[in-house]
Enzyme design. Sequence first.
Site, PDB file in Angstrom:
ATOM      1  N   ALA A 115     -48.871 106.760 -72.738  1.00  0.00           N
ATOM      2  CA  ALA A 115     -48.764 105.666 -73.714  1.00  0.00           C
ATOM      3  C   ALA A 115     -49.209 104.335 -73.125  1.00  0.00           C
ATOM      4  O   ALA A 115     -48.472 103.348 -73.110  1.00  0.00           O
ATOM      5  CB  ALA A 115     -47.338 105.572 -74.246  1.00  0.00           C
TER       6      ALA A 115
ATOM      7  N   LYS B  88     -42.915 101.841 -65.030  1.00  0.00           N
ATOM      8  CA  LYS B  88     -43.310 100.626 -64.306  1.00  0.00           C
ATOM      9  C   LYS B  88     -42.972  99.361 -65.077  1.00  0.00           C
ATOM     10  O   LYS B  88     -42.660  98.322 -64.484  1.00  0.00           O
ATOM     11  CB  LYS B  88     -44.809 100.689 -64.014  1.00  0.00           C
ATOM     12  CG  LYS B  88     -45.370  99.463 -63.315  1.00  0.00           C
ATOM     13  CD  LYS B  88     -46.857  99.629 -63.035  1.00  0.00           C
ATOM     14  CE  LYS B  88     -47.426  98.404 -62.321  1.00  0.00           C
ATOM     15  NZ  LYS B  88     -48.872  98.562 -62.030  1.00  0.00           N
TER      16      LYS B  88
ATOM     17  N   SER C 188     -54.176 108.912 -73.283  1.00  0.00           N
ATOM     18  CA  SER C 188     -52.986 108.050 -73.259  1.00  0.00           C
ATOM     19  C   SER C 188     -51.691 108.875 -73.246  1.00  0.00           C
ATOM     20  O   SER C 188     -50.752 108.580 -73.983  1.00  0.00           O
ATOM     21  CB  SER C 188     -52.982 107.100 -74.460  1.00  0.00           C
ATOM     22  OG  SER C 188     -54.048 106.187 -74.392  1.00  0.00           O
TER      23      SER C 188
ATOM     24  N   TYR D 176     -66.899 102.429 -72.042  1.00  0.00           N
ATOM     25  CA  TYR D 176     -65.948 101.842 -71.111  1.00  0.00           C
ATOM     26  C   TYR D 176     -66.676 100.867 -70.189  1.00  0.00           C
ATOM     27  O   TYR D 176     -67.414 101.273 -69.284  1.00  0.00           O
ATOM     28  CB  TYR D 176     -65.248 102.912 -70.273  1.00  0.00           C
ATOM     29  CG  TYR D 176     -64.398 103.887 -71.053  1.00  0.00           C
ATOM     30  CD1 TYR D 176     -64.068 103.664 -72.390  1.00  0.00           C
ATOM     31  CD2 TYR D 176     -63.904 105.041 -70.452  1.00  0.00           C
ATOM     32  CE1 TYR D 176     -63.280 104.562 -73.091  1.00  0.00           C
ATOM     33  CE2 TYR D 176     -63.110 105.943 -71.146  1.00  0.00           C
ATOM     34  CZ  TYR D 176     -62.808 105.705 -72.471  1.00  0.00           C
ATOM     35  OH  TYR D 176     -62.032 106.604 -73.177  1.00  0.00           O
TER      36      TYR D 176
ATOM     37  N   THR E 216     -44.653 105.181 -67.766  1.00  0.00           N
ATOM     38  CA  THR E 216     -44.634 105.403 -66.321  1.00  0.00           C
ATOM     39  C   THR E 216     -43.336 104.943 -65.687  1.00  0.00           C
ATOM     40  O   THR E 216     -43.033 105.311 -64.553  1.00  0.00           O
ATOM     41  CB  THR E 216     -45.778 104.640 -65.635  1.00  0.00           C
ATOM     42  OG1 THR E 216     -45.615 103.231 -65.865  1.00  0.00           O
ATOM     43  CG2 THR E 216     -47.133 105.104 -66.159  1.00  0.00           C
TER      44      THR E 216
END
Length: 355
Positions: free
Chosen positions: A301, A308, A298, A153, A306
């Site tokens: 997803a 959003k 995830s 990451y 969410t």
Amino acid sequence: MVSLSILAALLLNAPLAQAWITTSSSSRHSRNVAIQSALSDVNDNVDESASPSLSSSSRRDFMASTVSTVASTVAATTIASSGLMLPKIASAAVESATLKSPLVLPPLGLGAWAWGDSLFWGYDPKQDSELKEVFDYAVQQQTTALFDTAEVYGFGRSETLLGQFRSPETSEKIQIATKFAAYPFRTKPSDVVKACEASVKRLGGEPIDLYQVHFPNAWSNAEYWEGLADAYDMGLVKAVGVSNYGADATRAAHAALAKRGIPLSTNQIQLSLLYKWPLENGLLDVCNELGVKVLAYSPLALGFLTGKYSATNLPTAARKSLGKKLFDTSNGEDAAALTKLLDTMGIIAAAHGPE
């Protein structure tokens, strides 16, 4: 906007939500074939383009390509809603007695994939102060705050940020899980130990609570499990696990570690209301049988659960194109099912918390 984070996990067994996202077995099979074919092509390309003899100068280019490919594949399978990520894996070993893991994890954790990752998430160092606020908030809200990261990451940036954010006061209130990247040029147990030592340093010098193999490799899986055991015996880590492992690979890793008297604590896999394949293909049953805890990555997803995002409010970077496909009304039943699912999650969320 109502916060839906906690309720996404609770809805896994909601009959209405499941009915709206359930597809026919024939269509699910067709998508599985297409996804597995694509993954096979990825594996073949990796086998042809990388070898244990890769020069150090070419490794970073290969790592960047691999990270980008893995991110795109995870995103693609999320939208497809089927087909577990199954790179080439080792055959299952002889069954062994289940060892009980002493690892105790909180029910919710915070994934730090986006912390430092500019390839998929569009990370900018100017965001570091905001990430520190997120870190502090998580520590304040939970008795124990779990952060999940990996050496890939941001090429270590995510781990470095967590190492900078933690303090002697907060170290007692957090758990950190990170992952070893199973690159083809890493072929020995000592490669795992070396990578683990580097992660420990970036994370602030404390033993890692959970150290995982990020994904199976084409040929060195047994060596990685030995490396996990060595890191455990050296006190570098408190518990070990795997990620993206199918049923057979999970059994093999469990058996190999058991020979060293070390429990396989976890298997981190993709699992959400849009991606329920592990519930259907027997993987979750195998983990339960072996006493291996399942960590869902995830679970929202990639943020699309969410509440959003929508067709008129899409995320940035690589997720924008994914959002366009996901909310595309020309997808017919799939787009309508997602809208109904989000509406239902919103209704339930509204009954459990403020706006």
